[in-house]
Design a protein around this motif. Structure first.
Motif, PDB file in Angstrom:
ATOM      1  N   LEU A  15     -46.759 103.699  17.436  1.00 37.37           N
ATOM      2  CA  LEU A  15     -47.545 102.719  16.672  1.00 37.37           C
ATOM      3  C   LEU A  15     -48.337 101.805  17.609  1.00 37.37           C
ATOM      4  O   LEU A  15     -48.536 100.629  17.338  1.00 37.37           O
ATOM      5  CB  LEU A  15     -46.619 101.860  15.805  1.00 37.37           C
ATOM      6  CG  LEU A  15     -45.916 102.567  14.654  1.00 37.37           C
ATOM      7  CD1 LEU A  15     -44.888 101.642  14.030  1.00 37.37           C
ATOM      8  CD2 LEU A  15     -46.909 103.013  13.612  1.00 37.37           C
ATOM      9  N   TYR A  44     -51.291 101.391  18.095  1.00 34.44           N
ATOM     10  CA  TYR A  44     -52.483 100.764  17.503  1.00 34.44           C
ATOM     11  C   TYR A  44     -52.147  99.477  16.754  1.00 34.44           C
ATOM     12  O   TYR A  44     -53.021  98.736  16.349  1.00 34.44           O
ATOM     13  CB  TYR A  44     -53.218 101.740  16.569  1.00 34.44           C
ATOM     14  CG  TYR A  44     -52.322 102.344  15.508  1.00 34.44           C
ATOM     15  CD1 TYR A  44     -52.106 101.687  14.306  1.00 34.44           C
ATOM     16  CD2 TYR A  44     -51.699 103.577  15.719  1.00 34.44           C
ATOM     17  CE1 TYR A  44     -51.281 102.224  13.343  1.00 34.44           C
ATOM     18  CE2 TYR A  44     -50.873 104.124  14.769  1.00 34.44           C
ATOM     19  CZ  TYR A  44     -50.659 103.443  13.573  1.00 34.44           C
ATOM     20  OH  TYR A  44     -49.848 103.974  12.632  1.00 34.44           O
ATOM     21  N   LEU A  45     -50.864  99.184  16.567  1.00 36.09           N
ATOM     22  CA  LEU A  45     -50.486  97.929  15.893  1.00 36.09           C
ATOM     23  C   LEU A  45     -50.294  96.782  16.891  1.00 36.09           C
ATOM     24  O   LEU A  45     -49.903  95.678  16.501  1.00 36.09           O
ATOM     25  CB  LEU A  45     -49.195  98.114  15.098  1.00 36.09           C
ATOM     26  CG  LEU A  45     -49.310  98.935  13.821  1.00 36.09           C
ATOM     27  CD1 LEU A  45     -47.965  99.016  13.145  1.00 36.09           C
ATOM     28  CD2 LEU A  45     -50.329  98.326  12.881  1.00 36.09           C
ATOM     29  N   ILE A  63     -51.748  93.048  16.035  1.00 31.14           N
ATOM     30  CA  ILE A  63     -51.091  92.327  14.938  1.00 31.14           C
ATOM     31  C   ILE A  63     -49.631  92.050  15.280  1.00 31.14           C
ATOM     32  O   ILE A  63     -49.109  90.943  15.038  1.00 31.14           O
ATOM     33  CB  ILE A  63     -51.249  93.110  13.612  1.00 31.14           C
ATOM     34  CG1 ILE A  63     -50.777  92.255  12.444  1.00 31.14           C
ATOM     35  CG2 ILE A  63     -50.503  94.432  13.623  1.00 31.14           C
ATOM     36  CD1 ILE A  63     -51.232  92.795  11.125  1.00 31.14           C
ATOM     37  N   ALA A  64     -48.971  93.035  15.931  1.00 35.15           N
ATOM     38  CA  ALA A  64     -47.566  92.836  16.273  1.00 35.15           C
ATOM     39  C   ALA A  64     -47.418  91.721  17.294  1.00 35.15           C
ATOM     40  O   ALA A  64     -46.517  90.880  17.191  1.00 35.15           O
ATOM     41  CB  ALA A  64     -46.972  94.134  16.821  1.00 35.15           C
ATOM     42  N   LEU A  74     -47.823  88.305  15.806  1.00 38.03           N
ATOM     43  CA  LEU A  74     -46.582  87.977  15.104  1.00 38.03           C
ATOM     44  C   LEU A  74     -45.526  87.487  16.089  1.00 38.03           C
ATOM     45  O   LEU A  74     -44.902  86.435  15.895  1.00 38.03           O
ATOM     46  CB  LEU A  74     -46.090  89.232  14.379  1.00 38.03           C
ATOM     47  CG  LEU A  74     -44.956  89.076  13.380  1.00 38.03           C
ATOM     48  CD1 LEU A  74     -45.421  88.248  12.214  1.00 38.03           C
ATOM     49  CD2 LEU A  74     -44.500  90.448  12.906  1.00 38.03           C
ATOM     50  N   VAL A  75     -45.380  88.242  17.184  1.00 34.82           N
ATOM     51  CA  VAL A  75     -44.363  87.888  18.174  1.00 34.82           C
ATOM     52  C   VAL A  75     -44.648  86.526  18.792  1.00 34.82           C
ATOM     53  O   VAL A  75     -43.771  85.662  18.857  1.00 34.82           O
ATOM     54  CB  VAL A  75     -44.323  88.961  19.288  1.00 34.82           C
ATOM     55  CG1 VAL A  75     -43.410  88.508  20.417  1.00 34.82           C
ATOM     56  CG2 VAL A  75     -43.853  90.278  18.742  1.00 34.82           C
ATOM     57  N   SER A  81     -45.601 102.371   9.914  1.00 33.03           N
ATOM     58  CA  SER A  81     -46.241 101.155  10.445  1.00 33.03           C
ATOM     59  C   SER A  81     -45.931  99.959   9.558  1.00 33.03           C
ATOM     60  O   SER A  81     -45.583  98.880  10.056  1.00 33.03           O
ATOM     61  CB  SER A  81     -47.742 101.364  10.588  1.00 33.03           C
ATOM     62  OG  SER A  81     -48.291 101.744   9.340  1.00 33.03           O
ATOM     63  N   LEU A  83     -43.700  96.677  10.822  1.00 29.98           N
ATOM     64  CA  LEU A  83     -44.194  95.300  10.786  1.00 29.98           C
ATOM     65  C   LEU A  83     -43.344  94.441   9.859  1.00 29.98           C
ATOM     66  O   LEU A  83     -43.034  93.288  10.175  1.00 29.98           O
ATOM     67  CB  LEU A  83     -45.656  95.266  10.350  1.00 29.98           C
ATOM     68  CG  LEU A  83     -46.666  95.544  11.454  1.00 29.98           C
ATOM     69  CD1 LEU A  83     -48.071  95.374  10.938  1.00 29.98           C
ATOM     70  CD2 LEU A  83     -46.431  94.621  12.645  1.00 29.98           C
ATOM     71  N   MET A 141     -40.121  93.665  11.578  1.00 35.04           N
ATOM     72  CA  MET A 141     -40.350  92.658  12.612  1.00 35.04           C
ATOM     73  C   MET A 141     -40.550  91.283  12.000  1.00 35.04           C
ATOM     74  O   MET A 141     -39.962  90.286  12.430  1.00 35.04           O
ATOM     75  CB  MET A 141     -41.576  93.033  13.451  1.00 35.04           C
ATOM     76  CG  MET A 141     -41.269  94.015  14.570  1.00 35.04           C
ATOM     77  SD  MET A 141     -42.787  94.629  15.323  1.00 35.04           S
ATOM     78  CE  MET A 141     -43.399  93.148  16.065  1.00 35.04           C
ATOM     79  N   PHE A 166     -38.140  88.120  12.629  1.00 35.65           N
ATOM     80  CA  PHE A 166     -38.613  86.856  13.199  1.00 35.65           C
ATOM     81  C   PHE A 166     -38.446  85.715  12.208  1.00 35.65           C
ATOM     82  O   PHE A 166     -38.063  84.605  12.574  1.00 35.65           O
ATOM     83  CB  PHE A 166     -40.076  86.976  13.635  1.00 35.65           C
ATOM     84  CG  PHE A 166     -40.270  87.882  14.811  1.00 35.65           C
ATOM     85  CD1 PHE A 166     -39.391  87.817  15.888  1.00 35.65           C
ATOM     86  CD2 PHE A 166     -41.295  88.800  14.840  1.00 35.65           C
ATOM     87  CE1 PHE A 166     -39.559  88.650  16.973  1.00 35.65           C
ATOM     88  CE2 PHE A 166     -41.469  89.638  15.927  1.00 35.65           C
ATOM     89  CZ  PHE A 166     -40.596  89.565  16.991  1.00 35.65           C
TER      90      PHE A 166
END
Lengths: 193, 327
Positions: free
Chosen positions: A71, A73-74, A77-78, A81-82, B9, B13, B16, B20
């Motif tokens: 993944l 390509y995410l 956005i990931a 978020l992190v 995907s 997300l 995640m 979080f």
């Protein structure tokens, strides 16, 4: 950059590829909180703190979550978020455990949540295919480069307050001109590495 | 299209995000810092204009200071009395409601009254004009009327009139001090809300010089000072100034001023009226009256002569029977 030594990465990220002055990332805090050296130091500290942490964190997310799941390509956005969660988490913990540090960084921490320099660094780490140690060095170097730029800039702006600047240039116009001159000065480091 | 791609995907997300979110929720519980609930309440009771009129950078900082006892509950000039009493209730103290103050432009030397030395044709801004030899007005202390105060006012309370003078609307003014700060001539000051008798001149030059420049100017003749029955007006630095604590708005100075630079509407002047059925003839009012407007013998009903009465209200304060009214 694959076989670059750690020292080269450090020098490159501080001077040659300075995040603010050559990559033009993180311009908003660079202009926003550079009126006084004290606050600029606070901002530099906060950025160093967050950049290092988020560099390490995103490394793990990339190689232990995204790559195994195909993944990649995410990434963007990931990582957003992190970084956002990380900054919030750090802020909450700091507020409880170290009120003095929270007071010092307090205003700046939320500002960095969506700072492009932090995200840019995380993405660049992956792009350059750094290993964990290189990632840490690059993160610290990038953050030090940011701090260097913002503290130097704040020093100049403190002097500008008392300087006789023509009215149309007062405030941000002269700050932007100064920033561009600094950027040109840093261009001189090109070819060092 | 590979459906599993979408699912993995999305799921990754979401997981995640959830992880979080849970971590943050846990942290906020675990590391919760207790905030003084008063601060929150006070912040809600404040107007929220963030004007800085209180001396703090914004309403949040003022709320903090009030909650920790470092600022008075009536410290907010914008909120006024209602805000002060609301804060006092939250803090559990009695509000000392201060007299509301408003900004006031102490200059009436408009274009038709005050001479000009040259025609200023620069940027329409008082600060710019003041840099060009003081700005074209022959009086160095007067209102320039280029509207710098009008532009800085966040409450639309100050406007420049056609004769080139700024006028404050006391209803809208919150005494935030923005105009006072911006005015290059420092011709804006604070007066108590509702105060009618005000010296409308800021010129500290000697009389003849002032008189030459402007028709409505204080020439420091001292007539007001001599005539004031309450020792409320004094000439210092060639300029009369009123002590608003002592002023009873009797308007004697307004009447006597030869240049008519002290404001006050004589038609609005109040008159004392003694109610015959309540008056016991103690003569207290007669003795305190500065203009001998009250006549009457001991133990007989006293009478006010409306012609002589200046409406200062001293007799009302003295009367032990509440027999005198201002009408």
């Amino acid at each position: 950059m694959e076989n670059a030594s750690l020292f080269v990465i450090l020098v490159s990220s501080i001077l040659v590829n300075n995040f603010v002055l050559s990559r033009f990332l993180g311009i908003c805090p660079f202009l926003g909180v550079s009126k006084q050296v004290d606050t600029a130091i606070g901002m530099g500290l906060a950025v160093t703190f967050v950049m290092t942490l988020s560099g390490i964190f995103t490394y793990f997310i990339q190689y232990f979550v995204l790559v195994p799941l195909h993944l990649e390509y995410l990434q963007t956005i990931a990582f957003i978020l992190v970084i956002a969660s990380l900054v919030q988490f750090v802020e909450i913990v700091l507020q409880k455990t170290s009120p003095t540090l929270y007071q010092a960084l307090g205003v700046f921490l939320p500002l960095i949540t969506t700072n492009c320099a932090v995200l840019g660094l995380a993405l660049l780490n992956i792009q350059y295919e750094f290993n964990l140690i290189q990632t840490v060095v690059h993160s610290v170097g990038g953050a030090l480069g940011f701090s260097l730029a913002i503290i130097l800039f704040a020093g100049i702006r403190e002097k500008q307050v008392i300087a006789d600047v023509p009215l149309p240039f007062q405030g941000f116009p002269i700050a932007l001109i100064t920033a561009s001159l600094m950027s040109i000065a840093f261009l001189g480091f090109t070819g060092l590495v | 299209m590979n459906v599993t791609n979408i699912i993995t995907s999305g799921a990754t997300l979401s997981v995640m995000g959830l992880a979080f979110g849970a971590a943050l929720a846990f942290a906020s519980q675990k590391f919760a810092v207790e905030v003084d609930p008063k601060t929150v309440l006070i912040r809600e009771a404040l107007p929220g204009a963030n004007c800085g009129g209180c001396g703090f950078p914004g309403c949040d900082q003022f709320a903090n200071a009030v909650a920790s006892g470092n600022a008075p509950v009536n410290g907010c000039p914008v909120g006024g009395a209602s805000c002060a009493s609301a804060l006092a209730e939250i803090m559990g103290v009695n509000a000392e409601v201060g007299v509301k103050k408003v900004a006031y432009v102490i200059c009436k030397g408009g274009d038709d009254k005050c001479r000009t030395t040259f025609k200023y044709e620069g940027i329409t801004d008082c600060r710019a004009a003041a840099m060009v030899a003081g700005g074209g007005k022959s009086c160095a202390f007067g209102c320039l009327g280029y509207g710098t105060c009008e532009r800085v006012c966040p409450f639309d309370a100050i406007h420049v009139t056609n004769d080139g003078l700024a006028i404050v609307d006391p209803e809208k003014c919150t005494a935030c001090g923005k105009c006072v700060e911006a005015c290059p001539k420092t011709v804006i000051t604070y007066v108590p809300y509702g105060q009618q008798v005000i010296v409308n001149c800021n010129n500290k030059e000697k009389g003849p010089q002032v008189k030459k420049n402007c028709d409505v100017s204080c020439i420091a003749c001292g007539i007001c000072e001599k005539n004031c029955p309450f020792d409320a007006i004094h000439v210092t630095n060639n300029l009369a100034s009123i002590d608003y604590e002592k002023c009873t708005s009797c308007m004697i100075c307004t009447e006597k001023c030869p240049t008519k630079c002290i404001s006050g509407d004589l038609s609005q002047r109040k008159k004392a009226l003694i109610e015959p059925e309540k008056c016991i003839g103690c003569t207290l009012c007669k003795r305190v009256c500065p203009t001998e407007a009250i006549t009457g013998e001991l133990k007989e009903v006293h009478v006010v002569d409306p012609e002589k009465c200046i409406g200062c209200g001293e007799c009302v304060k003295k009367c032990p029977k509440d027999a005198i009214k201002m009408v």
